[in-house]
Design an enzyme around this catalytic site. Structure first.
Site, PDB file in Angstrom:
ATOM      1  N   LYS A 101      63.359 115.920  44.532  1.00  0.00           N
ATOM      2  CA  LYS A 101      64.072 116.548  45.662  1.00  0.00           C
ATOM      3  C   LYS A 101      63.281 116.211  46.926  1.00  0.00           C
ATOM      4  CE  LYS A 101      64.933 119.625  48.519  1.00  0.00           C
ATOM      5  NZ  LYS A 101      64.919 119.148  49.917  1.00  0.00           N
ATOM      6  N   GLU A 159      51.003 122.298  46.176  1.00  0.00           N
ATOM      7  CA  GLU A 159      50.156 121.648  47.193  1.00  0.00           C
ATOM      8  C   GLU A 159      50.677 122.141  48.539  1.00  0.00           C
ATOM      9  OE1 GLU A 159      47.581 119.869  46.404  1.00  0.00           O
ATOM     10  OE2 GLU A 159      47.991 119.636  44.266  1.00  0.00           O
ATOM     11  N   GLU A 196      48.698 127.127  60.607  1.00  0.00           N
ATOM     12  CA  GLU A 196      48.947 125.685  60.639  1.00  0.00           C
ATOM     13  C   GLU A 196      49.953 125.352  61.739  1.00  0.00           C
ATOM     14  OE1 GLU A 196      50.928 124.072  57.154  1.00  0.00           O
ATOM     15  OE2 GLU A 196      49.692 122.271  57.309  1.00  0.00           O
TER      16      GLU A 196
HETATM   17  P1  NAD Z   1      58.607 122.624  53.807  1.00  0.00           P
HETATM   18  O1  NAD Z   1      57.903 123.692  53.058  1.00  0.00           O
HETATM   19  O2  NAD Z   1      59.517 123.011  54.894  1.00  0.00           O
HETATM   20  O3  NAD Z   1      59.488 121.720  52.807  1.00  0.00           O
HETATM   21  C1  NAD Z   1      58.917 121.104  51.665  1.00  0.00           C
HETATM   22  C2  NAD Z   1      60.021 120.835  50.648  1.00  0.00           C
HETATM   23  O4  NAD Z   1      60.504 122.087  50.153  1.00  0.00           O
HETATM   24  C3  NAD Z   1      61.237 120.115  51.217  1.00  0.00           C
HETATM   25  O5  NAD Z   1      61.738 119.200  50.260  1.00  0.00           O
HETATM   26  C4  NAD Z   1      62.233 121.251  51.435  1.00  0.00           C
HETATM   27  O6  NAD Z   1      63.578 120.813  51.411  1.00  0.00           O
HETATM   28  C5  NAD Z   1      61.924 122.136  50.244  1.00  0.00           C
HETATM   29  N1  NAD Z   1      62.330 123.546  50.398  1.00  0.00           N
HETATM   30  C6  NAD Z   1      62.534 124.255  51.523  1.00  0.00           C
HETATM   31  N2  NAD Z   1      62.914 125.517  51.228  1.00  0.00           N
HETATM   32  C7  NAD Z   1      62.930 125.608  49.881  1.00  0.00           C
HETATM   33  C8  NAD Z   1      63.219 126.661  48.953  1.00  0.00           C
HETATM   34  N3  NAD Z   1      63.585 127.871  49.365  1.00  0.00           N
HETATM   35  N4  NAD Z   1      63.114 126.407  47.634  1.00  0.00           N
HETATM   36  C9  NAD Z   1      62.725 125.181  47.190  1.00  0.00           C
HETATM   37  N5  NAD Z   1      62.457 124.153  48.022  1.00  0.00           N
HETATM   38  C10 NAD Z   1      62.553 124.357  49.345  1.00  0.00           C
HETATM   39  O7  NAD Z   1      57.450 121.649  54.345  1.00  0.00           O
HETATM   40  P2  NAD Z   1      57.571 120.324  55.237  1.00  0.00           P
HETATM   41  O8  NAD Z   1      57.922 120.708  56.621  1.00  0.00           O
HETATM   42  O9  NAD Z   1      58.390 119.304  54.541  1.00  0.00           O
HETATM   43  O10 NAD Z   1      56.073 119.807  55.176  1.00  0.00           O
HETATM   44  C11 NAD Z   1      55.058 120.386  55.897  1.00  0.00           C
HETATM   45  C12 NAD Z   1      54.216 121.315  55.051  1.00  0.00           C
HETATM   46  O11 NAD Z   1      53.794 120.663  53.848  1.00  0.00           O
HETATM   47  C13 NAD Z   1      52.932 121.686  55.761  1.00  0.00           C
HETATM   48  O12 NAD Z   1      52.657 123.036  55.525  1.00  0.00           O
HETATM   49  C14 NAD Z   1      51.900 120.787  55.109  1.00  0.00           C
HETATM   50  O13 NAD Z   1      50.585 121.254  55.207  1.00  0.00           O
HETATM   51  C15 NAD Z   1      52.384 120.773  53.698  1.00  0.00           C
HETATM   52  N6  NAD Z   1      51.842 119.628  52.969  1.00  0.00           N
HETATM   53  C16 NAD Z   1      50.889 119.867  52.021  1.00  0.00           C
HETATM   54  C17 NAD Z   1      50.305 118.794  51.348  1.00  0.00           C
HETATM   55  C18 NAD Z   1      49.241 119.020  50.304  1.00  0.00           C
HETATM   56  O14 NAD Z   1      48.973 118.095  49.557  1.00  0.00           O
HETATM   57  N7  NAD Z   1      48.661 120.195  50.212  1.00  0.00           N
HETATM   58  C19 NAD Z   1      50.719 117.480  51.630  1.00  0.00           C
HETATM   59  C20 NAD Z   1      51.700 117.289  52.600  1.00  0.00           C
HETATM   60  C21 NAD Z   1      52.266 118.374  53.250  1.00  0.00           C
END
Ligand code: NAD
Length: 494
Positions: free
Chosen positions: A192, A267, A398
């Protein structure tokens, strides 16, 4: 301005009708609504993607479950599965320009960064994990229980169906970080991608099939997180969710996964610190820290958004970092002179700017940036803030944008306490020439990955994951592939 033109392959893929990849073929969604995919550098629509719904998620899980139960992937000899994953790496390298162009146009990531960073990392992930396919061994124990001799063995078995939920900033690399170990472990998967970073995963699905992954083993959905991501997280036929994204969404997954107690690999977000001592190589620290916070416009989980500088160096370091920030050329992904691309969306830019304005209202001083330019695209300038402290939102939460808080410190004890005063614990760096201090600080800092005299350098062989609210479990390294398995013990009475 030297603009790179898109390759014919990318143009062909971009203009095709996009569907979801289920059971080894393109499948239209029953939902006729579509998502407009927007180039963040221009604000223009570049493609339309299906808005998958729960019925699509169910169909993808069913395809993955069938392939797992029928052992279409697992029945292939383990060394041959390894060869197939090596072929995936070859194909990623063959199509590197195309994959990088798709990621760059959809997310605004600079083409060179996508091509030589993300896509290269994705190929390396498949090469590295290919080697695990025939090395997931168990152990043998000879023992006596209740006076009877037993030969006991442990074996690693795949967990089953894995849902791989990917964030906006890792459309190619993080997809591969999840896909490669899940496949090496023998799982079937449903990917996804983020709704604003979907095209590379769709193209990779075709390459995986071309490499020899049987139909149904890999499925790719398109659509929103609250619709299909949430459905995958609650699905009774999903055995493990590997999620990379924000801590807030991670918390929702905890609740959604409770139904069948599925395993979660999380993560999550970070608020990583760079600690610069007065004895550090100044120019190396300046360059490393600048890349660590302004790379990919700060949309990096390990971005060093808190920069602690030993007091004798503080003013000079903050001033020089601000000069670097001011000199960064904002521009589109395919402009070879661009040094920093846009943020992923207009909403995200509004979020970043609101955090910066609240910080300034609370007393922070912007040495550079702090206000975004008019014009097309979702650009935000590299921003350096001083006069910030641990009571402020900008230091605690963040931002996921190019915003650095630079703060002075006077002693090891003080800086360790400040760095650890966070709900996150993802990564960090220490810049010094003092080896004893390196040992002291790396032991004391509560974070999953620390660099010394470097920041933000990933490697697929090095376990990576967060302490505290930055996550559960580890990606990369042997831990990554083992996290998609479960251990079975067999006691044979002899
Ligand atoms: P996000 O949490 O908005 O989205 C991540 C994924 O989750 C997307 O595919 C989104 O469609 C999905 N999602 C959203 N709501 C959901 C729900 N209710 N149920 C299931 N899935 C859902 O994050 P983003 O904006 O894509 O990325 C930024 C964040 O990711 C930052 O907080 C960043 O630090 C983190 N990040 C962490 C790592 C790591 O390895 N720790 C790596 C990259 C990014």
């Amino acid at each position: 301005m030297a603009l790179r033109a898109l390759t014919a392959e990318t143009q062909r893929f971009l203009t095709a009708e996009h569907m979801q990849w289920i059971g080894g073929r393109w499948v239209p969604s029953a939902c006729k609504d579509r998502i407009a995919s927007i180039d963040p550098a221009s604000g223009k629509i570049i493609a339309y993607l299906p808005r998958g719904d729960t019925a699509d998620a169910d169909a993808a899980v069913a395809a993955a479950r069938t392939s797992f139960v029928q052992e279409t992937w697992l029945s292939i000899a383990s060394h041959e599965r390894g060869r197939i994953l090596q072929r995936v790496a070859d194909l990623i390298e063959c199509h590197a320009d195309e994959l990088a162009e798709l990621e760059a146009i959809e997310t605004g990531k600079l083409f060179a960064h996508a091509r030589h960073g993300d896509v290269a990392i994705a190929a390396r992930a498949f090469r590295y994990h290919a080697g695990w396919c025939d090395k997931l061994d168990g152990s043998q124990l000879d023992l006596s229980a209740f006076g009877q001799p037993f030969a006991c063995q442990t074996r690693r078995e795949p967990l089953g169906v894995a849902a791989l939920i990917v964030p906006s900033n890792g459309a190619t690399a993080i997809t591969a970080w999840k896909l490669a170990p899940a496949l090496a472990a023998g799982c079937s998967v449903v990917v996804k991608p983020h709704e604003r970073a979907t095209l590379p995963a769709l193209r990779m699905a075709e390459l995986l099939q071309q490499a020899g992954i049987p139909d149904g083993v890999v499925n790719v959905l398109c659509g929103s997180g609250p619709a299909i991501g949430a459905r995958l997280a609650e699905h009774a036929d999903v055995d493990v969710v590997s999620f990379t994204g924000s801590t807030e969404v991670g918390r929702k997954l905890l609740q959604a996964a409770a139904g069948n107690f599925k395993k979660l690999i999380l993560e999550l977000g970070g608020k990583s610190a760079a600690i610069v001592y007065a004895d550090a190589d100044f120019e190396a620290a300046l360059s490393g820290v600048a890349a660590g916070i302004f790379g990919n416009a700060g949309q990096v989980c390990v971005a060093c958004s808190r920069i602690y500088v030993e007091r004798p160096l503080f003013e000079r370091f903050a001033r020089r970092l601000a000069q670097r920030a001011q000199a960064l050329r904002l521009g589109a992904a395919f402009d070879e002179e661009s040094e920093m691309g846009p943020l992923i969306s207009e909403d995200h830019r509004a979020h970043v700017d609101a955090m910066v304005q609240r910080a300034i209202a609370a007393g922070a001083v912007a040495l550079s940036g702090g206000a975004y330019p008019n014009g097309a695209g979702y650009f935000y300038p590299a921003t350096v803030l001083t006069h910030t402290d641990a009571s402020m939102e900008i230091v605690r939460e963040e931002v996921f944008g190019p915003v650095a808080c630079v703060m002075p410190f006077d002693s090891d004890e003080e800086v360790i306490a400040q760095v650890n005063d966070s709900r996150y614990g993802l990564a960090g760096s220490v810049w010094t020439r003092d080896l004893a201090r390196v040992h002291r600080l790396t032991a004391a800092i509560q974070a999953g990955l620390l660099w010394v005299n470097a920041h933000g350098v990933p490697d697929v062989a090095v376990p990576f994951g967060g302490y505290r609210q930055s996550g559960w479990g580890r990606e990369q390294g042997r831990e990554a592939v083992e996290s998609f398995t479960q251990l079975k013990s067999v006691m044979i009475q002899v």
